[in-house]
Design a protein around this motif. Structure first.
Motif, PDB file in Angstrom:
ATOM      1  N   ALA A 164       2.365   9.795   9.858  1.00  0.00           N
ATOM      2  CA  ALA A 164       2.698   8.826   8.812  1.00  0.00           C
ATOM      3  C   ALA A 164       2.421   7.412   9.285  1.00  0.00           C
ATOM      4  O   ALA A 164       2.701   7.059  10.436  1.00  0.00           O
ATOM      5  N   THR A 167      10.095   4.376   2.607  1.00  0.00           N
ATOM      6  CA  THR A 167       8.954   4.118   3.484  1.00  0.00           C
ATOM      7  C   THR A 167       9.388   4.174   4.939  1.00  0.00           C
ATOM      8  O   THR A 167      10.571   3.997   5.268  1.00  0.00           O
ATOM      9  N   LYS A 176       8.744   2.069   7.274  1.00  0.00           N
ATOM     10  CA  LYS A 176       9.239   0.763   7.722  1.00  0.00           C
ATOM     11  C   LYS A 176      10.694   0.543   7.312  1.00  0.00           C
ATOM     12  O   LYS A 176      11.533   0.110   8.116  1.00  0.00           O
ATOM     13  N   ASP A 177      11.010   0.847   6.031  1.00  0.00           N
ATOM     14  CA  ASP A 177      12.382   0.676   5.560  1.00  0.00           C
ATOM     15  C   ASP A 177      13.341   1.579   6.327  1.00  0.00           C
ATOM     16  O   ASP A 177      14.474   1.191   6.630  1.00  0.00           O
ATOM     17  N   ASN A 219       3.612   2.142   6.109  1.00  0.00           N
ATOM     18  CA  ASN A 219       3.987   1.977   4.705  1.00  0.00           C
ATOM     19  C   ASN A 219       4.012   3.283   3.927  1.00  0.00           C
ATOM     20  O   ASN A 219       4.167   3.282   2.708  1.00  0.00           O
ATOM     21  N   GLN A 220       3.856   4.404   4.630  1.00  0.00           N
ATOM     22  CA  GLN A 220       3.842   5.698   3.950  1.00  0.00           C
ATOM     23  C   GLN A 220       5.267   6.108   3.574  1.00  0.00           C
ATOM     24  O   GLN A 220       6.221   5.831   4.306  1.00  0.00           O
ATOM     25  N   GLU A 221       5.403   6.785   2.423  1.00  0.00           N
ATOM     26  CA  GLU A 221       6.726   7.189   1.951  1.00  0.00           C
ATOM     27  C   GLU A 221       7.096   8.560   2.502  1.00  0.00           C
ATOM     28  O   GLU A 221       6.252   9.458   2.584  1.00  0.00           O
ATOM     29  N   THR A 246      12.811   8.897  -2.087  1.00  0.00           N
ATOM     30  CA  THR A 246      11.827   8.596  -1.047  1.00  0.00           C
ATOM     31  C   THR A 246      12.174   7.275  -0.371  1.00  0.00           C
ATOM     32  O   THR A 246      12.932   6.475  -0.913  1.00  0.00           O
TER      33      THR A 246
END
Length: 695
Positions: free
Chosen positions: A150, A124, A126-127, A153-155, A122
């Protein structure tokens, strides 16, 4: 050199920028990002010429009179133009400065081609946007177009991230999992070509002389150091037999043997089953036999105490036949050796049989590789910290090696052999005591040598997290969920442990359950005994994934607590027919259901529409029955099935619908198939499950 932007060219060609971008990407293989992208004048002139030849290019890849597409005719010319442009650009780059606009464009194309994103299971939102180097609002917008709402910060799972990456011309790959590689190495079948010493476990009933035999073999009084003359822990000893090494494990009964096997550790090559000639087979002996059979380990029976009064070797052999252990001199394949630990009679023959059996097993190892093996026992010493006895199963273990042991890790500071002597290395089948672990591991944990302590620590942390997840989700087998497990391939047979109040009842229940076995579903009673359901039964059930059936008996408090902890299913009955009916019902649920194909309807393809970003959509007319969304379909062309798949979408005009009945038109898209042609028949069908009602 003159330039032209995409939106300027689209105005000249009298088509929308979106249509022009699709054509440039799909037909000309020219990578453009948006309507502000810049085109070379040579490319623009060539595109204008093609559009003059074919005014309807925007509606599809039309054909000329010769049957070749306009794009095919100009493909060679376009390639020559592109190659000439590359040569010219290369020459210009050496002799003069490239304009900022050109360098930016080339950098963008290069970035698009080389974006590879590594993620784990998984990531996020943002990442993911950071790895793409894109604004977060663009990423969220594309997710919305995909139907995924989404937050920042949602995965995202791997599949969603992979599809999202395609939208940004990025390749998403799964990050290499070093712990997974390690697990694969643990299960590696290529053990090596060099012969290794056999590992022998001594098992049997209490006070039948297990440790005394080992004591006589080692010529040392091990029993003198044990409380009350009874083995209180697992010991591992290496002895020389006719110039060959043999490693002996002395266990307190069979419980530790089962505990190790329940953790997946198969460390024993041969089992010596000790039976007292004056006592015969006792309850713990019977349980030890069942454990050995479940582990599929060769058994050598040592009939001990033949020098005592009342010794009856034939009676022991007769009792062994009741457990399907037929002695060799009675026409079977089980080696029985009469011995006396007191007079040392028959010990040489016993050791010869061990060597012979191990030679037949062809035990091999590779001393040159990094070591791996199993924890035999572990404890916390006040002065030395965590101390573990390890059995090296493959490779060579050295002082200073970094190891991962189950969910703990460490670096070996010191290593001792079974006599307490400090050593620097240990090869295959050699037991050693090691210092330097961060925590006390569990008996049966596997250990592996890794390249450095940092790697070991990271792997141990991952294993701890994985263990927590498994503890939350893992459930042992029960009669209710056997059907779902057999469907998933987790259970191949129903293993049962039977406990009853008297021997006659135990045998009756055991025979009745075994008679229920069929070709499709097997019932295997791995242990049957008299008395209350004990902790030992629960441990064996946990190791063998079995169900415990109690007849007129109840589990002890400790057994009930352990069963709840291990997730073992205990069923108690007072009427034998209730037990049989419950097992029979579970077995019927385990039978594979039959399936019958039911044709839902047939539709004829009247027209096809190609959309570059979606695929081919068939305009169809339902001839009979009905077409149902998400049903299985087959494409029939001239009476021949050319493809089978599922319906990707079903529409009436612009709306998604669940089904379309006979006499109506609809739009159909088939998963993974774009070669739909006019006149094809689309047959929708489903597979109906017919559950068995009897064995």
């Amino acid at each position: 050199m003159a330039k032209i932007r995409v939106y300027e060219l689209s105005k000249e060609l009298n088509i929308s920028s979106r249509e022009l971008i699709d054509i440039l990407l799909t037909e000309f293989s020219i990578k453009v990002k948006n309507h502000m992208s810049v085109l070379e004048e040579e490319d623009a002139e060539l595109i204008k010429e093609i559009f003059e030849e074919n005014k309807d290019l925007a509606t599809g890849n039309k054909e000329n009179g010769s049957g070749k597409s306009i794009i095919d005719e100009y493909e060679e010319e376009l390639d020559e133009s592109v190659n000439a442009k590359k040569k010219k650009n290369k020459k210009n780059a050496k002799n003069e400065n490239i304009t900022n606009e050109e360098s930016v464009q080339e950098k963008e194309v290069k970035d698009i081609e080389e974006i590879i994103i590594e993620i784990e299971d998984t990531i996020t939102v943002k990442d993911f946007s950071d790895k793409l180097d894109k604004p977060i609002n663009e990423v969220i917008k594309e997710l919305m177009f995909m139907g995924v709402m989404a937050a920042i910060n949602q995965e995202l799972d791997f599949d969603t991230a992979e599809k999202l990456g395609e939208k940004f011309n990025a390749m998403v790959v799964r990050k290499e999992d070093t712990s997974g590689i390690l697990e694969q190495e643990e299960d590696d079948d290529e053990v090596g070509n060099e012969k290794r010493p056999p590992v022998v476990t001594v098992m049997g009933h209490v006070d039948h002389g297990k440790t005394s035999i080992l004591d006589a073999i080692r010529k040392a009084k091990v029993t003198a150091t044990e409380a009350g003359g009874i083995t209180q822990h697992i010991g591992a000893y290496t002895v020389n037999v006719n110039g060959e090494k043999v490693t002996f494990l002395d266990t307190p009964g069979h419980e530790a043997f089962t505990t190790m096997r329940s953790r997946g550790a198969q460390i024993t090559d041969v089992v010596i089953l000790v039976v007292a000639a004056d006592d015969g087979i006792m309850p713990q002996t019977a349980e030890a036999i069942n454990h050995c059979k479940a582990a599929e380990v060769p058994i050598i029976v040592a009939i001990n105490k033949i020098d005592k009064e009342g010794a009856n070797i034939d009676r022991v052999k007769q009792e062994l036949t009741e457990y399907n252990l037929i002695p060799e001199d009675w026409g079977g394949d089980v080696i029985c050796v009469p011995v006396s630990a007191h007079t040392k009679e028959g010990l040489d023959t016993l050791l010869e049989m061990v060597i012979l059996t191990s030679e037949m097993e062809e035990l091999k190892a590779d001393p040159t590789r990094m070591a791996k093996g199993t924890v035999i026992e572990a404890k916390l010493d006040k002065g030395r910290g965590p101390v573990a006895t390890l059995l090296v199963q493959n490779g060579t273990l050295n002082t200073g090696d970094s190891i991962i042991v189950g969910s703990t890790y460490g670096r070996i500071r010191a290593m001792f052999d079974d006599k307490g002597k400090k050593i620097k290395s240990a090869g295959p089948s050699i037991p050693v005591e090691v210092l330097g672990l961060s925590e006390v591991p569990d008996a049966g944990d596997r250990f592996n040598v890794v390249k450095d302590e940092k790697t070991a620590r990271n792997m141990a942390e991952k294993r701890k997290d994985k263990l927590k997840e498994q503890n939350l989700s893992t459930n042992r087998v029960s009669l209710e969920d056997l059907y779902s497990q057999i469907r998933e391939g987790k259970v191949k047979e129903l293993s049962v442990i039977v406990r009853a109040d008297v021997q006659g009842s135990a045998e009756a229940v055991k025979q009745s359950l075994e008679k229920l076995s069929t070709e499709d579903v097997k019932v295997r009673v791995i242990h049957g005994a008299v008395g209350a359901i004990s902790e030992t039964d629960v441990t064996l059930a946990a190791a063998s994934n079995a169900v415990i059936i109690g007849f007129n008996v109840r589990p002890s408090n400790n057994a009930a607590t352990l069963a709840e902890k291990e997730g073992v299913n205990i069923r108690t009955y007072r009427i034998i027919y209730d037990a049989i009916e419950d097992v029979k019902s579970a077995m019927i649920g385990m039978l594979e259901p039959e399936y019958k194909e039911v044709v839902l309807g047939t539709a004829e393809v009247r027209a096809t529409y190609k959309i570059s970003s979606v695929g081919t959509i068939a305009g169809a007319y339902v001839l009979n029955g009905k077409i149902v969304r998400n049903s299985d379909v087959r494409i029939i062309r001239d009476g021949i099935v050319v493809f089978e798949s599922k319906l990707a979408s079903l529409k009436r005009f612009k709306d998604d619908v669940k089904e379309v009945a006979s006499g109506y038109e609809c739009g159909i898209m088939v998963e993974k198939f774009n070669d739909i042609k006019e006149g094809d028949l689309i047959e929708a069908y489903t597979m109906e499950e017919i559950k068995p009602k009897h064995l």
